[in-house]
Design a protein around this motif. Structure first.
Motif, PDB file in Angstrom:
ATOM      1  N   GLY A   1      23.665  14.299  -3.464  1.00 53.64           N
ATOM      2  CA  GLY A   1      23.836  14.674  -4.852  1.00 53.64           C
ATOM      3  C   GLY A   1      22.619  14.437  -5.710  1.00 53.64           C
ATOM      4  O   GLY A   1      22.691  14.609  -6.918  1.00 53.64           O
ATOM      5  N   SER A   2      21.498  14.038  -5.126  1.00 53.65           N
ATOM      6  CA  SER A   2      20.331  13.786  -5.948  1.00 53.65           C
ATOM      7  C   SER A   2      19.434  14.999  -5.971  1.00 53.65           C
ATOM      8  O   SER A   2      19.333  15.727  -4.997  1.00 53.65           O
ATOM      9  CB  SER A   2      19.564  12.566  -5.426  1.00 53.65           C
ATOM     10  N   ALA A   3      18.755  15.229  -7.082  1.00 56.80           N
ATOM     11  CA  ALA A   3      17.839  16.368  -7.200  1.00 56.80           C
ATOM     12  C   ALA A   3      16.496  15.986  -6.632  1.00 56.80           C
ATOM     13  O   ALA A   3      16.025  14.872  -6.823  1.00 56.80           O
ATOM     14  CB  ALA A   3      17.683  16.771  -8.661  1.00 56.80           C
ATOM     15  N   PRO A   4      15.848  16.908  -5.890  1.00 59.28           N
ATOM     16  CA  PRO A   4      14.549  16.581  -5.330  1.00 59.28           C
ATOM     17  C   PRO A   4      13.479  16.529  -6.382  1.00 59.28           C
ATOM     18  O   PRO A   4      13.587  17.158  -7.419  1.00 59.28           O
ATOM     19  CB  PRO A   4      14.305  17.758  -4.358  1.00 59.28           C
ATOM     20  N   ASP A   5      12.395  15.762  -6.085  1.00 59.06           N
ATOM     21  CA  ASP A   5      11.237  15.836  -6.960  1.00 59.06           C
ATOM     22  C   ASP A   5      10.697  17.250  -6.883  1.00 59.06           C
ATOM     23  O   ASP A   5      10.650  17.837  -5.818  1.00 59.06           O
ATOM     24  CB  ASP A   5      10.162  14.847  -6.504  1.00 59.06           C
ATOM     25  N   ALA A   6      10.268  17.796  -7.983  1.00 55.95           N
ATOM     26  CA  ALA A   6       9.856  19.197  -8.003  1.00 55.95           C
ATOM     27  C   ALA A   6       8.437  19.354  -7.518  1.00 55.95           C
ATOM     28  O   ALA A   6       7.499  18.959  -8.189  1.00 55.95           O
ATOM     29  CB  ALA A   6       9.972  19.740  -9.428  1.00 55.95           C
ATOM     30  N   PRO A   7       8.227  19.913  -6.282  1.00 58.52           N
ATOM     31  CA  PRO A   7       6.881  20.163  -5.799  1.00 58.52           C
ATOM     32  C   PRO A   7       6.311  21.426  -6.402  1.00 58.52           C
ATOM     33  O   PRO A   7       7.010  22.196  -7.030  1.00 58.52           O
ATOM     34  CB  PRO A   7       7.086  20.331  -4.288  1.00 58.52           C
ATOM     35  N   VAL A   8       5.028  21.655  -6.131  1.00 56.45           N
ATOM     36  CA  VAL A   8       4.389  22.861  -6.646  1.00 56.45           C
ATOM     37  C   VAL A   8       4.965  24.072  -5.957  1.00 56.45           C
ATOM     38  O   VAL A   8       5.089  24.099  -4.740  1.00 56.45           O
ATOM     39  CB  VAL A   8       2.867  22.800  -6.391  1.00 56.45           C
TER      40      VAL A   8
ATOM     41  N   ALA B   1       3.736  14.241  -8.446  1.00 57.38           N
ATOM     42  CA  ALA B   1       4.940  14.578  -9.198  1.00 57.38           C
ATOM     43  C   ALA B   1       4.703  15.873  -9.959  1.00 57.38           C
ATOM     44  O   ALA B   1       3.637  16.073 -10.539  1.00 57.38           O
ATOM     45  CB  ALA B   1       5.286  13.453 -10.174  1.00 57.38           C
ATOM     46  N   ILE B   2       5.680  16.763  -9.912  1.00 59.11           N
ATOM     47  CA  ILE B   2       5.561  18.061 -10.574  1.00 59.11           C
ATOM     48  C   ILE B   2       6.554  18.124 -11.728  1.00 59.11           C
ATOM     49  O   ILE B   2       7.742  17.862 -11.548  1.00 59.11           O
ATOM     50  CB  ILE B   2       5.844  19.208  -9.592  1.00 59.11           C
ATOM     51  N   GLU B   3       6.065  18.468 -12.903  1.00 59.25           N
ATOM     52  CA  GLU B   3       6.932  18.583 -14.072  1.00 59.25           C
ATOM     53  C   GLU B   3       7.446  20.010 -14.208  1.00 59.25           C
ATOM     54  O   GLU B   3       6.677  20.967 -14.110  1.00 59.25           O
ATOM     55  CB  GLU B   3       6.175  18.187 -15.338  1.00 59.25           C
ATOM     56  N   THR B   4       8.731  20.137 -14.425  1.00 56.65           N
ATOM     57  CA  THR B   4       9.310  21.455 -14.663  1.00 56.65           C
ATOM     58  C   THR B   4       8.792  21.998 -15.985  1.00 56.65           C
ATOM     59  O   THR B   4       8.815  21.302 -17.002  1.00 56.65           O
ATOM     60  CB  THR B   4      10.844  21.362 -14.721  1.00 56.65           C
ATOM     61  N   PRO B   5       8.303  23.235 -16.004  1.00 55.40           N
ATOM     62  CA  PRO B   5       7.790  23.810 -17.252  1.00 55.40           C
ATOM     63  C   PRO B   5       8.866  23.833 -18.338  1.00 55.40           C
ATOM     64  O   PRO B   5      10.060  23.952 -18.053  1.00 55.40           O
ATOM     65  CB  PRO B   5       7.401  25.233 -16.843  1.00 55.40           C
ATOM     66  N   GLN B   6       8.438  23.713 -19.577  1.00 54.85           N
ATOM     67  CA  GLN B   6       9.367  23.739 -20.707  1.00 54.85           C
ATOM     68  C   GLN B   6       9.798  25.181 -20.989  1.00 54.85           C
ATOM     69  O   GLN B   6       8.972  26.076 -21.118  1.00 54.85           O
ATOM     70  CB  GLN B   6       8.700  23.149 -21.950  1.00 54.85           C
ATOM     71  N   GLY B   7      11.095  25.391 -21.048  1.00 52.29           N
ATOM     72  CA  GLY B   7      11.644  26.703 -21.390  1.00 52.29           C
ATOM     73  C   GLY B   7      12.506  26.615 -22.622  1.00 52.29           C
ATOM     74  O   GLY B   7      12.537  25.587 -23.301  1.00 52.29           O
TER      75      GLY B   7
ATOM     76  N   SER C   1      19.494  22.613 -14.177  1.00 52.62           N
ATOM     77  CA  SER C   1      18.832  22.895 -15.445  1.00 52.62           C
ATOM     78  C   SER C   1      17.952  21.720 -15.832  1.00 52.62           C
ATOM     79  O   SER C   1      18.373  20.561 -15.743  1.00 52.62           O
ATOM     80  CB  SER C   1      19.871  23.138 -16.546  1.00 52.62           C
ATOM     81  N   GLU C   2      16.722  22.030 -16.239  1.00 54.77           N
ATOM     82  CA  GLU C   2      15.784  20.979 -16.646  1.00 54.77           C
ATOM     83  C   GLU C   2      14.773  21.551 -17.626  1.00 54.77           C
ATOM     84  O   GLU C   2      14.203  22.618 -17.386  1.00 54.77           O
ATOM     85  CB  GLU C   2      15.076  20.413 -15.411  1.00 54.77           C
ATOM     86  N   ASN C   3      14.573  20.873 -18.739  1.00 55.25           N
ATOM     87  CA  ASN C   3      13.596  21.287 -19.754  1.00 55.25           C
ATOM     88  C   ASN C   3      13.813  22.720 -20.231  1.00 55.25           C
ATOM     89  O   ASN C   3      12.852  23.461 -20.473  1.00 55.25           O
ATOM     90  CB  ASN C   3      12.165  21.143 -19.228  1.00 55.25           C
ATOM     91  N   GLY C   4      15.066  23.121 -20.350  1.00 56.14           N
ATOM     92  CA  GLY C   4      15.354  24.472 -20.804  1.00 56.14           C
ATOM     93  C   GLY C   4      14.976  25.536 -19.794  1.00 56.14           C
ATOM     94  O   GLY C   4      14.775  26.706 -20.139  1.00 56.14           O
ATOM     95  N   THR C   5      14.888  25.156 -18.521  1.00 55.21           N
ATOM     96  CA  THR C   5      14.501  26.055 -17.442  1.00 55.21           C
ATOM     97  C   THR C   5      15.510  25.951 -16.309  1.00 55.21           C
ATOM     98  O   THR C   5      16.054  24.883 -16.053  1.00 55.21           O
ATOM     99  CB  THR C   5      13.100  25.680 -16.904  1.00 55.21           C
ATOM    100  N   LEU C   6      15.778  27.065 -15.624  1.00 56.14           N
ATOM    101  CA  LEU C   6      16.632  27.061 -14.444  1.00 56.14           C
ATOM    102  C   LEU C   6      15.752  26.771 -13.236  1.00 56.14           C
ATOM    103  O   LEU C   6      14.827  27.528 -12.929  1.00 56.14           O
ATOM    104  CB  LEU C   6      17.335  28.408 -14.299  1.00 56.14           C
TER     105      LEU C   6
END
Length: 224
Positions: free
Chosen positions: A25-32, A153-159, A188-193
């Motif tokens: 149930g955990s979300a993966p770290d977002a790779p490039v 660490a990869i940050e999800t772009p802001q949407g 959903s993260e930072n206003g992005t799917l």
């Protein structure tokens, strides 16, 4: 907000050069995501969802990795060939997961556990190639502990997606997620799917940009 999260990728800058290159149930770290913009432009118009989007999603690419990539996950074997899981893993005893067949694996070469006819090891990093159609991963390098590897660490772009739009896109994706083993989950993260897939050579991201518009969906591949 409704969220589907089915990933478990170890957060870990690579300490070695690659050749050619989700606890439950955990979300993966977002790779490039190959081909994805570091900061996609937020959608300027309402996002089109529904039947038209689902028809286009039916042709969403499922690329293979013919050059070695890195997999971090769980290897498990029960009454058959070893399975490599880079997505959801149920933390039962023994653990349970659905993944791809792992070719070239030698249990004698890596520390593992054995209980009730099931053998498994978690937090393993393996270099290899990926055949999406056959759902196989062929090891080309020696396995190592994921603890020896650090990935940026990869940050999800802001949407700017609202809750209703995220939900509508996830509804579009749900049939695909039930049919395709390479679609590992979404959230959903930072206003992005965010869409978690086994592998992307850039074609999955490009297809989603074409369907929903740039800046709506951000593809996170498990294999890097």
């Amino acid at each position: 907000m409704r969220s589907i999260i089915v990933g478990g990728i170890a957060a870990a800058v690579l300490t070695f050069a690659l050749a050619g290159c989700a606890s439950a149930g955990s979300a993966p770290d977002a790779p490039v995501s190959p081909g994805a913009s570091d900061s996609p432009t937020a959608p300027a118009a309402p996002v089109g969802t529904g039947d038209d989007a689902r028809e286009k999603l039916a042709d969403l690419p499922m690329p293979s990795a013919t050059e070695p990539v890195l997999a971090i996950g769980t290897v498990l074997e029960q009454d058959g060939a070893p399975t490599l899981c880079v997505g959801f893993v149920a933390e039962s005893a023994p653990p349970q997961c659905a993944g791809m067949e792992l070719i070239g694996w030698d249990w004698a070469a890596f520390e593992h556990q054995d209980s009730g006819g099931v053998r498994w090891t978690q937090g393993v990093a393996i270099e290899g190639t990926y055949d999406a159609a056959a759902q196989t991963f062929t090891a080309t390098g020696e396995p190592m502990s994921a603890a020896a590897i650090q990935l940026p660490a990869i940050e999800t772009p802001q949407g700017d997606l609202d809750e209703a739009t995220v939900s509508a896109i996830q509804d579009d994706l749900e049939p695909l997620m039930l049919e395709r083993p390479d679609i590992l989950g979404s959230w959903s993260e930072n206003g992005t799917l965010v869409l978690n897939v086994t592998y992307d050579d850039g074609s999955v991201q490009a297809a989603l940009d074409d369907i929903y518009g740039t800046g709506v969906a951000f593809v996170v591949p498990a294999l890097r």
